[in-house]
Design a protein around this motif. Structure first.
Motif, PDB file in Angstrom:
ATOM      1  N   PHE A 202       0.827  -1.202   0.000  1.00  0.00           N
ATOM      2  CA  PHE A 202       0.000   0.000   0.000  1.00  0.00           C
ATOM      3  C   PHE A 202       0.868   1.262   0.000  1.00  0.00           C
ATOM      4  O   PHE A 202       0.538   2.250  -0.649  1.00  0.00           O
ATOM      5  N   SER A 203       1.986   1.222   0.720  1.00  0.00           N
ATOM      6  CA  SER A 203       2.843   2.402   0.815  1.00  0.00           C
ATOM      7  C   SER A 203       3.404   2.782  -0.540  1.00  0.00           C
ATOM      8  O   SER A 203       3.361   3.957  -0.945  1.00  0.00           O
ATOM      9  N   ARG A 204       3.959   1.803  -1.268  1.00  0.00           N
ATOM     10  CA  ARG A 204       4.540   2.099  -2.580  1.00  0.00           C
ATOM     11  C   ARG A 204       3.468   2.613  -3.533  1.00  0.00           C
ATOM     12  O   ARG A 204       3.688   3.580  -4.276  1.00  0.00           O
ATOM     13  N   THR A 205       2.293   1.985  -3.514  1.00  0.00           N
ATOM     14  CA  THR A 205       1.224   2.404  -4.413  1.00  0.00           C
ATOM     15  C   THR A 205       0.787   3.837  -4.111  1.00  0.00           C
ATOM     16  O   THR A 205       0.604   4.652  -5.022  1.00  0.00           O
ATOM     17  N   ALA A 206       0.636   4.156  -2.832  1.00  0.00           N
ATOM     18  CA  ALA A 206       0.183   5.490  -2.453  1.00  0.00           C
ATOM     19  C   ALA A 206       1.236   6.555  -2.750  1.00  0.00           C
ATOM     20  O   ALA A 206       0.920   7.621  -3.298  1.00  0.00           O
ATOM     21  N   MET A 207       2.492   6.282  -2.410  1.00  0.00           N
ATOM     22  CA  MET A 207       3.543   7.286  -2.545  1.00  0.00           C
ATOM     23  C   MET A 207       3.924   7.558  -3.998  1.00  0.00           C
ATOM     24  O   MET A 207       4.361   8.660  -4.342  1.00  0.00           O
ATOM     25  N   LEU A 208       3.774   6.549  -4.866  1.00  0.00           N
ATOM     26  CA  LEU A 208       4.202   6.682  -6.258  1.00  0.00           C
ATOM     27  C   LEU A 208       3.019   6.578  -7.223  1.00  0.00           C
ATOM     28  O   LEU A 208       3.184   6.190  -8.376  1.00  0.00           O
ATOM     29  N   LEU A 209       1.838   6.954  -6.755  1.00  0.00           N
ATOM     30  CA  LEU A 209       0.611   6.732  -7.523  1.00  0.00           C
ATOM     31  C   LEU A 209       0.675   7.355  -8.918  1.00  0.00           C
ATOM     32  O   LEU A 209       0.387   6.682  -9.923  1.00  0.00           O
ATOM     33  N   ASP A 210       1.042   8.622  -9.016  1.00  0.00           N
ATOM     34  CA  ASP A 210       1.082   9.286 -10.325  1.00  0.00           C
ATOM     35  C   ASP A 210       2.154   8.675 -11.230  1.00  0.00           C
ATOM     36  O   ASP A 210       1.964   8.570 -12.451  1.00  0.00           O
ATOM     37  N   ASP A 211       3.278   8.271 -10.647  1.00  0.00           N
ATOM     38  CA  ASP A 211       4.341   7.634 -11.441  1.00  0.00           C
ATOM     39  C   ASP A 211       3.875   6.286 -11.980  1.00  0.00           C
ATOM     40  O   ASP A 211       4.179   5.931 -13.124  1.00  0.00           O
TER      41      ASP A 211
END
Length: 309
Positions: A202-211
């Motif tokens: 969840f952390s990676r998805t949330a932090m890099l969502l636009d990328d």
């Protein structure tokens, strides 16, 4: 020779003679917090090399990571002449085959034939060439080894070809990895590229969502599974729909967001994904499953369930 991982600074437990740094990206931010902290850890890793640091001279984050390193031989690789070792005259011949001339200090070493796709693999090959040449390996042995290499498991691994549809599996789970992998796929001449992606943590998805959204938009169609939480709880309140809504034409399957998807079978929705691909993929298409979780299972299922034509 071993591959090291920066997650929770695991690679700082190694004491290499030669450190090879391929690139540095904003990843594992649940641990590092910021890209600057990632760069600091790679600096510590480079400092631990007793003799030599071989690094990507075309990657700005890697160059920052090795700033101030002294008392070691510093060797660069890349795809521009300002690097010690670089690839010239790169030509994508067909399918998975790429040819280029390996250069060392502006002198041709010889032609390299690769059977793994993408410019990122050209750079990986240059890293291997630099390391092997530094270790005294004859160039003809380097040529032979690279020509015979057909890829690693879960790295653009061809799983099946069914009814004219090619199914490939790849471990890419960070936007930078997705970008190079999908760009390589788009260059291969397929009618339609399907990116079946399983977001991981969840952390990676949330932090890099636009990328993530930008990278997955490279494919002709992105198909998303639910997020695989792995070691995390969904304290970020992030769901697949948050990513899907940012990708034009994205296919995804709504989940019950009142349920906790972490480490249960509920997050999978693999049945829906497989059914959709089987109904809509056509001969001449490439279907590539992407992610570091268990999305590879979809590629194996498609090998059995796609119509034979």
């Amino acid at each position: 020779v071993c591959e090291s991982c920066e997650f929770v600074d695991t690679f700082l437990k190694l004491y290499p003679d030669v450190a090879v740094i391929l690139n540095v990206d904003a990843d594992h931010l649940d641990y590092f917090g910021t890209l600057e902290n990632v760069i600091k850890s790679f600096h510590k890793f480079a400092e631990k090399a007793s003799r030599t640091v071989i690094y990507n001279g075309n990657d700005s984050n890697t160059r920052k990571a090795v700033e101030g390193i002294t008392g070691k031989e510093m060797i660069t690789f890349g795809n521009t002449p300002d690097c010690d070792y670089y690839a010239a005259q790169v030509q994508h011949v067909s399918g998975m085959e790429t040819h280029f001339i390996a250069m060392h200090h502006d002198k041709p070493m010889g032609e390299i034939v690769l059977h793994v796709a993408g410019i990122h693999n050209v750079l990986n090959a240059m890293a291997a060439i630099a390391a092997a040449d530094h270790a005294g390996v004859p160039f003809d042995a380097i040529q032979k080894g690279l020509c015979e290499f057909r890829g690693a498991g879960r790295r653009f691994e061809k799983v099946a070809q069914v009814g004219g549809i090619t199914v490939v599996d790849d471990y890419a789970h960070h936007p930078a990895e997705l970008t190079v992998t999908l760009n390589a796929a788009k260059e291969m001449g397929y009618r339609h590229v399907w990116a079946v992606f399983q977001p991981f943590t969840f952390s990676r998805t949330a932090m890099l969502l636009d990328d993530f959204a930008k990278a997955l938009s490279i494919a002709d169609t992105a198909v998303l599974t639910d997020i695989m939480g792995s070691r995390e709880k969904n304290t970020y309140h992030i769901f697949t729909r948050n990513l899907a809504e940012k990708i034009p034409g994205c296919v995804w399957f709504p989940q019950d967001e009142t349920e906790e998807p972490n480490d249960t079978r509920k997050y999978h929705n693999f049945d829906q994904v497989c059914d959709y691909i089987c109904k809509h993929a056509q001969p001449g298409d490439l279907v590539i499953t992407l992610g570091c979780g268990d999305v590879y299972k979809i590629s194996r299922r498609l090998a059995k369930e796609l119509p034979q034509g």
